[in-house]
Each structure stands twice: as structure tokens, then as C-alpha cells.
Design a protein around this motif. Sequence first.
Motif, PDB file in Angstrom:
ATOM      1  N   LYS A 306       0.830  -1.203   0.000  1.00 23.35           N
ATOM      2  CA  LYS A 306       0.000   0.000   0.000  1.00 23.35           C
ATOM      3  C   LYS A 306       0.859   1.246   0.000  1.00 23.35           C
ATOM      4  O   LYS A 306       2.044   1.212   0.368  1.00 23.35           O
ATOM      5  CB  LYS A 306      -0.935  -0.002   1.208  1.00 23.35           C
ATOM      6  CG  LYS A 306      -0.259  -0.090   2.551  1.00 23.35           C
ATOM      7  CD  LYS A 306      -1.314  -0.188   3.659  1.00 23.35           C
ATOM      8  CE  LYS A 306      -0.664  -0.319   5.033  1.00 23.35           C
ATOM      9  NZ  LYS A 306      -1.670  -0.446   6.119  1.00 23.35           N
ATOM     10  N   SER A 307       0.248   2.335  -0.409  1.00 25.43           N
ATOM     11  CA  SER A 307       0.963   3.596  -0.542  1.00 25.43           C
ATOM     12  C   SER A 307       1.369   4.135   0.827  1.00 25.43           C
ATOM     13  O   SER A 307       0.540   4.299   1.717  1.00 25.43           O
ATOM     14  CB  SER A 307       0.091   4.621  -1.267  1.00 25.43           C
ATOM     15  OG  SER A 307       0.752   5.855  -1.399  1.00 25.43           O
ATOM     16  N   ARG A 308       2.656   4.378   1.005  1.00 27.40           N
ATOM     17  CA  ARG A 308       3.181   4.982   2.234  1.00 27.40           C
ATOM     18  C   ARG A 308       4.534   5.611   1.916  1.00 27.40           C
ATOM     19  O   ARG A 308       5.089   5.426   0.837  1.00 27.40           O
ATOM     20  CB  ARG A 308       3.301   3.960   3.359  1.00 27.40           C
ATOM     21  CG  ARG A 308       4.112   2.738   3.056  1.00 27.40           C
ATOM     22  CD  ARG A 308       4.118   1.786   4.261  1.00 27.40           C
ATOM     23  NE  ARG A 308       4.873   0.585   3.999  1.00 27.40           N
ATOM     24  CZ  ARG A 308       4.375  -0.537   3.520  1.00 27.40           C
ATOM     25  NH1 ARG A 308       3.080  -0.588   3.244  1.00 27.40           N
ATOM     26  NH2 ARG A 308       5.139  -1.595   3.316  1.00 27.40           N
ATOM     27  N   ALA A 309       5.065   6.324   2.861  1.00 28.82           N
ATOM     28  CA  ALA A 309       6.303   7.075   2.643  1.00 28.82           C
ATOM     29  C   ALA A 309       7.431   6.144   2.195  1.00 28.82           C
ATOM     30  O   ALA A 309       7.711   5.130   2.837  1.00 28.82           O
ATOM     31  CB  ALA A 309       6.701   7.808   3.924  1.00 28.82           C
ATOM     32  N   GLY A 310       8.078   6.489   1.078  1.00 32.22           N
ATOM     33  CA  GLY A 310       9.222   5.743   0.599  1.00 32.22           C
ATOM     34  C   GLY A 310       8.900   4.539  -0.255  1.00 32.22           C
ATOM     35  O   GLY A 310       9.798   3.866  -0.750  1.00 32.22           O
ATOM     36  N   VAL A 311       7.608   4.238  -0.451  1.00 32.55           N
ATOM     37  CA  VAL A 311       7.199   3.082  -1.247  1.00 32.55           C
ATOM     38  C   VAL A 311       6.564   3.573  -2.546  1.00 32.55           C
ATOM     39  O   VAL A 311       5.651   4.396  -2.514  1.00 32.55           O
ATOM     40  CB  VAL A 311       6.206   2.190  -0.479  1.00 32.55           C
ATOM     41  CG1 VAL A 311       5.809   0.986  -1.333  1.00 32.55           C
ATOM     42  CG2 VAL A 311       6.812   1.728   0.837  1.00 32.55           C
ATOM     43  N   SER A 312       7.055   3.056  -3.673  1.00 33.81           N
ATOM     44  CA  SER A 312       6.613   3.581  -4.962  1.00 33.81           C
ATOM     45  C   SER A 312       5.599   2.687  -5.658  1.00 33.81           C
ATOM     46  O   SER A 312       5.378   2.828  -6.856  1.00 33.81           O
ATOM     47  CB  SER A 312       7.829   3.746  -5.888  1.00 33.81           C
ATOM     48  OG  SER A 312       8.416   2.478  -6.172  1.00 33.81           O
ATOM     49  N   ILE A 313       4.969   1.774  -4.919  1.00 31.89           N
ATOM     50  CA  ILE A 313       4.059   0.828  -5.563  1.00 31.89           C
ATOM     51  C   ILE A 313       2.891   0.517  -4.642  1.00 31.89           C
ATOM     52  O   ILE A 313       3.011   0.601  -3.416  1.00 31.89           O
ATOM     53  CB  ILE A 313       4.821  -0.475  -5.926  1.00 31.89           C
ATOM     54  CG1 ILE A 313       4.043  -1.285  -6.955  1.00 31.89           C
ATOM     55  CG2 ILE A 313       5.099  -1.311  -4.699  1.00 31.89           C
ATOM     56  CD1 ILE A 313       4.836  -2.464  -7.482  1.00 31.89           C
ATOM     57  N   THR A 314       1.724   0.176  -5.237  1.00 38.08           N
ATOM     58  CA  THR A 314       0.542  -0.206  -4.466  1.00 38.08           C
ATOM     59  C   THR A 314       0.014  -1.544  -4.985  1.00 38.08           C
ATOM     60  O   THR A 314       0.381  -2.000  -6.076  1.00 38.08           O
ATOM     61  CB  THR A 314      -0.571   0.846  -4.576  1.00 38.08           C
ATOM     62  OG1 THR A 314      -1.035   0.909  -5.935  1.00 38.08           O
ATOM     63  CG2 THR A 314      -0.072   2.214  -4.129  1.00 38.08           C
ATOM     64  N   SER A 315      -0.865  -2.153  -4.221  1.00 38.19           N
ATOM     65  CA  SER A 315      -1.463  -3.426  -4.607  1.00 38.19           C
ATOM     66  C   SER A 315      -2.230  -3.291  -5.922  1.00 38.19           C
ATOM     67  O   SER A 315      -2.176  -4.183  -6.782  1.00 38.19           O
ATOM     68  CB  SER A 315      -2.399  -3.929  -3.497  1.00 38.19           C
ATOM     69  OG  SER A 315      -3.065  -5.108  -3.878  1.00 38.19           O
ATOM     70  N   ASP A 316      -2.944  -2.176  -6.109  1.00 40.69           N
ATOM     71  CA  ASP A 316      -3.719  -1.970  -7.331  1.00 40.69           C
ATOM     72  C   ASP A 316      -2.819  -1.893  -8.556  1.00 40.69           C
ATOM     73  O   ASP A 316      -3.151  -2.405  -9.632  1.00 40.69           O
ATOM     74  CB  ASP A 316      -4.554  -0.693  -7.229  1.00 40.69           C
ATOM     75  CG  ASP A 316      -5.703  -0.824  -6.246  1.00 40.69           C
ATOM     76  OD1 ASP A 316      -5.992  -1.968  -5.837  1.00 40.69           O
ATOM     77  OD2 ASP A 316      -6.295   0.206  -5.888  1.00 40.69           O
ATOM     78  N   GLU A 317      -1.651  -1.246  -8.405  1.00 36.31           N
ATOM     79  CA  GLU A 317      -0.713  -1.130  -9.521  1.00 36.31           C
ATOM     80  C   GLU A 317      -0.127  -2.494  -9.886  1.00 36.31           C
ATOM     81  O   GLU A 317       0.076  -2.806 -11.063  1.00 36.31           O
ATOM     82  CB  GLU A 317       0.397  -0.147  -9.159  1.00 36.31           C
ATOM     83  CG  GLU A 317      -0.095   1.290  -9.033  1.00 36.31           C
ATOM     84  CD  GLU A 317       0.949   2.226  -8.424  1.00 36.31           C
ATOM     85  OE1 GLU A 317       0.815   3.453  -8.598  1.00 36.31           O
ATOM     86  OE2 GLU A 317       1.884   1.721  -7.770  1.00 36.31           O
TER      87      GLU A 317
END
Length: 362
Positions: A306-317
Motif C-alpha cells: 500500500k501507498s506509504r512514505a518511501g514506497v513507490s508501488i501499491t497493490s492496485d498497480e
Amino acid sequence: MIYCRYFKTVSGETKVISKSAMATAYSSFDEDSSGSDFELSDSDQSSSGSDASNQGNNTEPCRYYNKGYCKNGTVCSYLHICKYFVKGNCRYGSKCRLNHSVDGGGSFGKSQAQNEPKSCPKLTDGRLYQWQLNGGNGWKDIENDHILEAQYSLPHTKSIKIYNTPYGAVSIDFKRITVHGKNVKVRRLDDGNTVWVWYCILGRKWVKYGEKDSSSKSSPVKSSDIEKKFQSNPSSSFSFNMGGQTLEIKFRGMCQVGQRRRRKVIRRPLFKQQQRRPLFSRPRLNLSSKPQWEFEGSGGRWHIFKSRAGVSITSDEIEKKYQNNTNDRMNFKVRGEDYQLDFGAMTQTNLKTKKTRRIRRV
């Protein structure tokens, strides 16, 4: 409330039937696809050859029970017991879904088949039906279960898969009313007024008793007549005459038997849309709008992308990329470090340290 999307398969063609639900339904025509008739065989472990007086006389484990379902139930002459337990090498131990008791009873693998009805509480709050799951913490209602009910009412649909339950993706076998591959139970409650419909398979098509088939011939017996006899004794049979021969519907074997042939029969509810929901709150299982992607963290715990600080990817993507190519790879960054997802291997790799974690789609 979280919604999902349902799919069904009809004659090999997948069609979206509702945008408010997610699941996959499977047709029964992958079995006996060559036609509806097949010869009676003495080698079959059929209900017509079983006798209650033979119960327990054979010390061999029942092979059909060990595969997941024995249509002979309690009158089977073979033991309903885990064959690996008998050999002393069952790797599942106390967690095994099959019976580990030498008396052959009390099996988790014994299913609530359509021809072996179980006693369930009746709905008294205005609902016509309710599907529920139980993973060991009590029965919980399934949201949007009208779509499960609609699929269950179709005689050719043998199973359905629902996603994002607390138990992950769950595959429900409509014939046996069981969950495939998980220690989860499923049941269907109703208000006691369900109209049950009986079908017989003729030339790859399920035909309702009393209706005309492709040759404009109709059976002399109505579905309601069969149901009346079934309700009086689910272990008995129903006989009628047609074309100069006597046919018998065996409830335990769920087949129609003639002089030389037998045909499959099936019993499904007449679908009715729910009119209203109860006013009080009940524990429910909400089915999500799409599958979720997770990675395995320290200690074996699973975490959602999931989207959070420092992470460039989400489950939907991830899901979008996966839908384009289920064997593809996908790169992303976490706090400046490069990672790669491998859909074929279902792994996440740190491209610098080469450390690998498992990922899953639920």
C-alpha cells in the motif's frame, strides 16, 4: 461495505455478470463432456451396489472418501478413514481434514452434499437465504451472497471462487457444499420456503423435470413430485414410467437409472432476489473489489502493498501489471532501494542484497 466482481464460465466463454462482485464460477461440463449417458459398471462404487448390512465388513480405506467425497455416505462398505493415517505416515497429523478414528466416523471430509441434507437453523428475520463461512471462530454472513445464490441456482455451475475473505481466496464446491483446500466450512441457510428444482442431464444440457427437451419430449413427472418424495426420505428413490420402461431416481447417488443407462441428476434452488435485509447487525464477510497483493514479512506475517512514505508501488498497480502478463516482472523502489517482483515465481527480490521474500495474490 466493500464490493467485489463475479465472473462465470458458460461453455468455455468467460463473461462478467456483475460489476458489484468478484468471483469465478466453473461449469460442470468439463466432466463427461462426451455426452450425458454412460454405461452402468459393476466396478463403480455406486449407491446401487451398496448395502447397509455390508458397512464395516471391509477394512480397506475408501478411495473416494480419501479423494474428498464418497456418495455412499454412511452405508459405504469401505472405511471412511485417512489412508495415510492407517499406514502411520499422515504428515498433517491432528490437522488432517480426514478422519483419524478407526471406527470410520466423525470425518471432516464428509460433506454436506445436496443429497445428504444437514439440519441447519431456519432464518426467521425475513431473509430468504444466507450463505456463511466458518474458519473456526463461528459462522459469519457473506455479503452480496445473492450472487452466490444466483450461481448455485444454475444446474451447470459446479463451484465458485470468492476473493479477499479473512481466509484468502475461497473456492466453494456447490455439489458438496464444502470449501476446497482450506479448513473452512460453508453452509447455506434459508427460511424453510426454498423451492427446489430437479434437473437431468441430456446431451450436455440440464433439463428440468417436466419441461420439454430438445426433441420436444417432456418427462411425465414434475420436479415438485420428486422433491416431495425427497423431503419425505432423502435416502430413498423415486420411480416413474417413460417410453415403456421404468426409470428410478436414486437420491443417494443423484442419478437416474434405466435398464442399461444412467444419467446424472441435480437439485438446485429456484433463485429469488432478497427483498430486504435484517435491521440488526450480524458479523459479515465483506468481499473486496479486487484481489490484493501481499508480501511476507519477518516472522511469517503477511503485509499488503500500500501507498506509504518511501514506497513507490501499491497493490492496485501490481494487479494492473499482473493482468497484462501473469508471468511478467515489475520493478519498484522502497526508501531508495530497488526491488523486483517476479509474478511467475511469486517472489520479491532486493536487487542489491539479492534477498528474496514470498508474495501472494489473495
